[in-house]
Design a protein around this motif. Structure first.
Motif, PDB file in Angstrom:
ATOM      1  N   ASP A  51       0.990   4.308  -2.671  1.00 18.10           N
ATOM      2  CA  ASP A  51       0.830   5.680  -2.194  1.00 18.10           C
ATOM      3  C   ASP A  51       2.010   6.536  -2.688  1.00 18.10           C
ATOM      4  O   ASP A  51       1.836   7.680  -3.137  1.00 18.10           O
ATOM      5  CB  ASP A  51       0.755   5.654  -0.657  1.00 18.10           C
ATOM      6  CG  ASP A  51       0.120   6.914  -0.075  1.00 18.10           C
ATOM      7  OD1 ASP A  51       0.070   7.939  -0.788  1.00 18.10           O
ATOM      8  OD2 ASP A  51      -0.299   6.876   1.083  1.00 18.10           O
ATOM      9  N   ASP A  94       0.833  -1.208   0.000  1.00 18.48           N
ATOM     10  CA  ASP A  94       0.000   0.000   0.000  1.00 18.48           C
ATOM     11  C   ASP A  94       0.870   1.262   0.000  1.00 18.48           C
ATOM     12  O   ASP A  94       0.559   2.235  -0.680  1.00 18.48           O
ATOM     13  CB  ASP A  94      -0.928   0.000   1.224  1.00 18.48           C
ATOM     14  CG  ASP A  94      -1.808  -1.232   1.245  1.00 18.48           C
ATOM     15  OD1 ASP A  94      -2.873  -1.210   0.618  1.00 18.48           O
ATOM     16  OD2 ASP A  94      -1.399  -2.240   1.849  1.00 18.48           O
ATOM     17  N   LEU A 145       5.811   7.261   4.873  1.00 17.22           N
ATOM     18  CA  LEU A 145       5.428   6.404   3.752  1.00 17.22           C
ATOM     19  C   LEU A 145       6.573   5.477   3.386  1.00 17.22           C
ATOM     20  O   LEU A 145       6.358   4.341   2.940  1.00 17.22           O
ATOM     21  CB  LEU A 145       5.116   7.327   2.562  1.00 17.22           C
ATOM     22  CG  LEU A 145       4.204   6.833   1.483  1.00 17.22           C
ATOM     23  CD1 LEU A 145       2.895   6.378   2.072  1.00 17.22           C
ATOM     24  CD2 LEU A 145       3.974   7.968   0.487  1.00 17.22           C
ATOM     25  N   LEU A 158      -5.183   7.113  -6.950  1.00 19.40           N
ATOM     26  CA  LEU A 158      -4.150   6.082  -7.026  1.00 19.40           C
ATOM     27  C   LEU A 158      -4.071   5.495  -8.435  1.00 19.40           C
ATOM     28  O   LEU A 158      -2.996   5.317  -8.997  1.00 19.40           O
ATOM     29  CB  LEU A 158      -4.473   4.980  -6.001  1.00 19.40           C
ATOM     30  CG  LEU A 158      -3.551   3.780  -5.996  1.00 19.40           C
ATOM     31  CD1 LEU A 158      -2.119   4.212  -5.720  1.00 19.40           C
ATOM     32  CD2 LEU A 158      -4.010   2.779  -4.934  1.00 19.40           C
ATOM     33  N   GLN A 164       2.098   9.868  -5.077  1.00 17.88           N
ATOM     34  CA  GLN A 164       2.798  11.084  -4.659  1.00 17.88           C
ATOM     35  C   GLN A 164       3.822  11.508  -5.706  1.00 17.88           C
ATOM     36  O   GLN A 164       3.928  12.689  -6.050  1.00 17.88           O
ATOM     37  CB  GLN A 164       3.504  10.813  -3.319  1.00 17.88           C
ATOM     38  CG  GLN A 164       4.164  12.038  -2.730  1.00 17.88           C
ATOM     39  CD  GLN A 164       3.126  13.095  -2.344  1.00 17.88           C
ATOM     40  OE1 GLN A 164       2.185  12.801  -1.614  1.00 17.88           O
ATOM     41  NE2 GLN A 164       3.277  14.313  -2.871  1.00 17.88           N
TER      42      GLN A 164
END
Lengths: 476, 476
Positions: free
Chosen positions: A238, A234, A313, B106, A242
């Motif tokens: 993410d 995940d 993250l 996403l 970004q």
């Protein structure tokens, strides 16, 4: 129907003595796929020297009821270019159609014969300060016609798209021998649907691609490379979102590896340097590119990673401080196949799922394979930025030639991957194609309405099933 | 065949009383195209509320032998959505299929109903800090199903591609009423050819698009705008190549105008500011965009233009020093239609030719029109970065409603443009489509092998010619 001798004489008349390998000749290089999995046979191997000769050969085959297997560099992964089945067939090689027809810096395009080697096209683009971005392992011997016929992927899809998206125009010899000349460098055309799309990805079942006009791009002049450690899939996704937000199309590559994937490299390939501790479950290789030398890509990379670190993250990151270090990072990525093969029998997959389903896919597949076969090493790598993650189940104690001894395991694991792929709206073949290897799997997962449409188009364009019979479409 | 009353009762049973306009109702908004050029008639206007209802309506039409004209926002330029001809037909509006089904940051994708207004999709993307780049004049009322059916262009093609390239997945009701559910956000798929491509650009002649999954992009955060003066079309093209080389995908727009084009604006629209002397024959509006705020785009623009000036490629350039000035520059570009219409009867064209042929095209067309009709003002503007230049022949002394009085001139000038377009490997419709307006022109310039292929696909998918008959394909 014509007798074989008459038919072969007709072909010889078209291409000349030197370019037909007939009965008794050395067929081996043309009737076996490069992985050595499929062994076929053919009446002849013919090498036409022009689009017109391809057309004449096709017409002769239609008249004689002989099937045709088009073959480029014969580097395909799925046996699409191997003559298989009990029909009489010939192999039609595109080698001699190997001219760069024209290249235009102004038009940002290159017109090529289908038999051009991919690396030669890359070089011709480079010669005019442009980039042809398609890049894959076989680029030194694969031909662009084959790349188009399989809609090949490779490492640059995230930034530049698949081969389909790189194609502006196409020249095709249709199953009746007619030449569809669509060799245009047009960027925009709204005259009905785009007919060339019927042939891209069709693996030679709907015609023979003989030429193409391809998009070129400005050459990146700067790059930055980083290796990033993360604690979950995940988090990997993410970070991708970004990176896209902050860096846009500078994001040239976003390649993921599981810890197990790097473990098998570290265990089996001692010459590959792993310049960090393997203490997190996921690793990402990020490459940024830019046409502007004045943009500080290392700073942009560090800013993005710094923000990600603050958001917890990522666990850690290493930005390459030199081209040598960047090459070290890429070497790890390029060693996945060799490392995996050394660890056991590799059952590999080429699934893609929508990015939003990627985490679910990874977790589900890993869980189900582990339940079915607890001794399997489940490792993963891939172009996760494209939604394309290669799941490998490595069965320790077995070698690559022991396929028959674990046939049941292969089928069971394929079924798990296929089921999860289909359930998440994915594709069982992101970049390798269907050929003969995957056609029954396609039959199990395909949307029935879509499959019917594929069959209807095939029946319409090739009513005698002359073009690469038995490939792509599942048996009925 | 069913009688009309029974047929209409069947339709009412499917969509409900409120969503069928039958005999005696107000059809006007649905049977006239927005330019007011085509006036048709229909048995009924029906507004299904779901894909399943669309499917049921299609099946009812097939059973009754009634044709269907799918209609989105009815903003098309070529009459494709107007019910024309002597067949019994209905108009099928997609208005009620107007849900954003899902949006994923996403996955960088958005799944929408076909009846969604383009501006609503742009907004939904913006809400998650993403860009849906398709942008065109009618964006406040056009529907995405229509954009896909015409493969719409607009101002962002150079950077992001045509609508075709923005589409990941498609849901289509086929001419037999079957639903082809391809609503996937997959980025890569190499399972045979890409079936959705059959419906993109087909203008409703091969099925009805009911849903789509579209690509989203990182939002640009910085921009720079410049207005450049040049002495020749060759210099314009050379500058384009230079800008691509230096600036890569930062190049968000590269819009050209001839001096005559700006003259008609200056003469007729006094409120439009022209902040420079009109002393060169060509003008280019350049916009750069970037996701990174830290990149100094004005500096990048100035460096590129400075180099071009030193090479004597450009005569002068003005880089906008504020958003207000940037808006002033864009206002000129957005005033071309209004300015032209005020100067006489406008015979406009939507040709695209390969970039490498653009200079020849412009010179040839200008020369031949001037020879044929010396009083015509020949002005040009367009998305030259896409190879799409709109050539306008303005006939002074005539108004837009005097079409019939200069019918001969229109035909002659169309023929000149079509001939030059075809001779240079171009398309007569870069972004507006074919519809009814251009189908005979298409018949004159189309590649006969390709036209036969278009007809074969139509006959296969829609053997009863139910879907939008008389559109796109020239009469036989």
């Amino acid at each position: 129907m014509t007798d074989h001798a008459t038919f072969l004489a007709t072909l010889t008349g078209i291409v000349g003595d030197s370019y037909l390998i007939g009965p008794g000749g050395d067929f081996e290089p043309y009737v076996v796929d490069w992985r050595g999995r499929y062994h076929g046979s053919a009446l002849a191997v013919v090498k036409p020297g022009s689009t017109q000769e391809v057309s004449a050969v096709v017409k002769a085959c239609v008249a004689a009821g002989i099937a045709i297997v088009p073959q480029g560099g014969n580097t395909g992964m799925c046996g699409a270019a191997t003559p298989l089945g009990d029909r009489d067939m010939i192999v039609l090689r595109l080698d001699r159609l190997n001219k760069i027809r024209s290249v235009s810096r102004l038009g940002d395009s290159i017109a090529v014969d289908a038999g051009c080697i991919l690396a030669d096209i890359q070089k011709a683009a480079d010669d005019i300060d442009r980039l042809f971005p398609l890049s894959l392992g076989a680029e030194g011997s694969c031909q662009i016609g084959g790349n188009l016929s399989t809609n090949a992927g490779g490492t640059a899809v995230l930034r530049y798209g698949t081969t389909r998206e790189l194609c502006l125009g196409l020249e095709v010899v249709m199953p009746n021998g007619e030449i569809l000349d669509g060799m245009t460098a047009l960027r925009k055309d709204s005259t009905s649907f785009d007919t060339k799309q019927l042939f891209i990805g069709a693996e030679g079942t709907l015609g023979i691609i003989t030429g193409a006009v391809l998009k070129l791009f400005p050459k990146p002049r700067a790059r930055a490379v980083a290796f990033v450690k993360l604690n979950s899939i995940d988090a990997v996704l993410d970070l991708l979102a970004q990176a896209r937000t902050d860096l846009g199309d500078r994001l040239g590559a976003f390649e993921v590896m599981s810890r197990g994937q790097i473990d098998v490299i570290a265990e089996n390939l001692p010459l590959v340097t792993i310049p960090f501790e393997l203490d997190t479950p996921w690793y990402v290789l990020i490459e940024l590119v830019d046409t502007l030398l004045s943009v500080d890509l290392n700073e942009a990379m560090e800013t993005m990673l710094g923000n990600a670190y603050e958001r917890e993250l990522i666990a850690d990151a290493l930005v390459a401080s030199s081209e040598t270090q960047a090459a070290t990072f890429w070497k790890i990525r390029h060693s996945v196949s060799e490392g995996s093969k050394a660890a056991g029998y590799v059952i590999s997959h080429d699934s893609a799922v929508p990015l939003s389903q990627q985490a679910t896919f990874v977790k589900q597949v890993e869980k189900r394979i582990a339940e079915y076969r607890p001794d399997a090493r489940i490792v993963m790598h891939g172009h996760i930025g494209d939604g394309n993650i290669h799941v490998l189940a490595i069965i320790p104690g077995f070698k690559q030639d022991q396929k028959n001894e674990i046939a049941e395991t292969i089928l069971a694991i394929n079924t798990i991957v296929d089921e999860e792929t289909a359930a998440l709206g994915g594709s069982i073949s992101a970049e390798h194609g269907i050929g003969i290897a995957n056609r029954e799997r396609l039959g199990r997962v395909a949307n029935p309405v879509e499959l019917k449409l594929l069959r209807s188009v095939k029946a319409m364009l090739d009513p005698n099933d002359i073009m690469n019979p038995g490939k792509v479409l599942p048996a009925q």
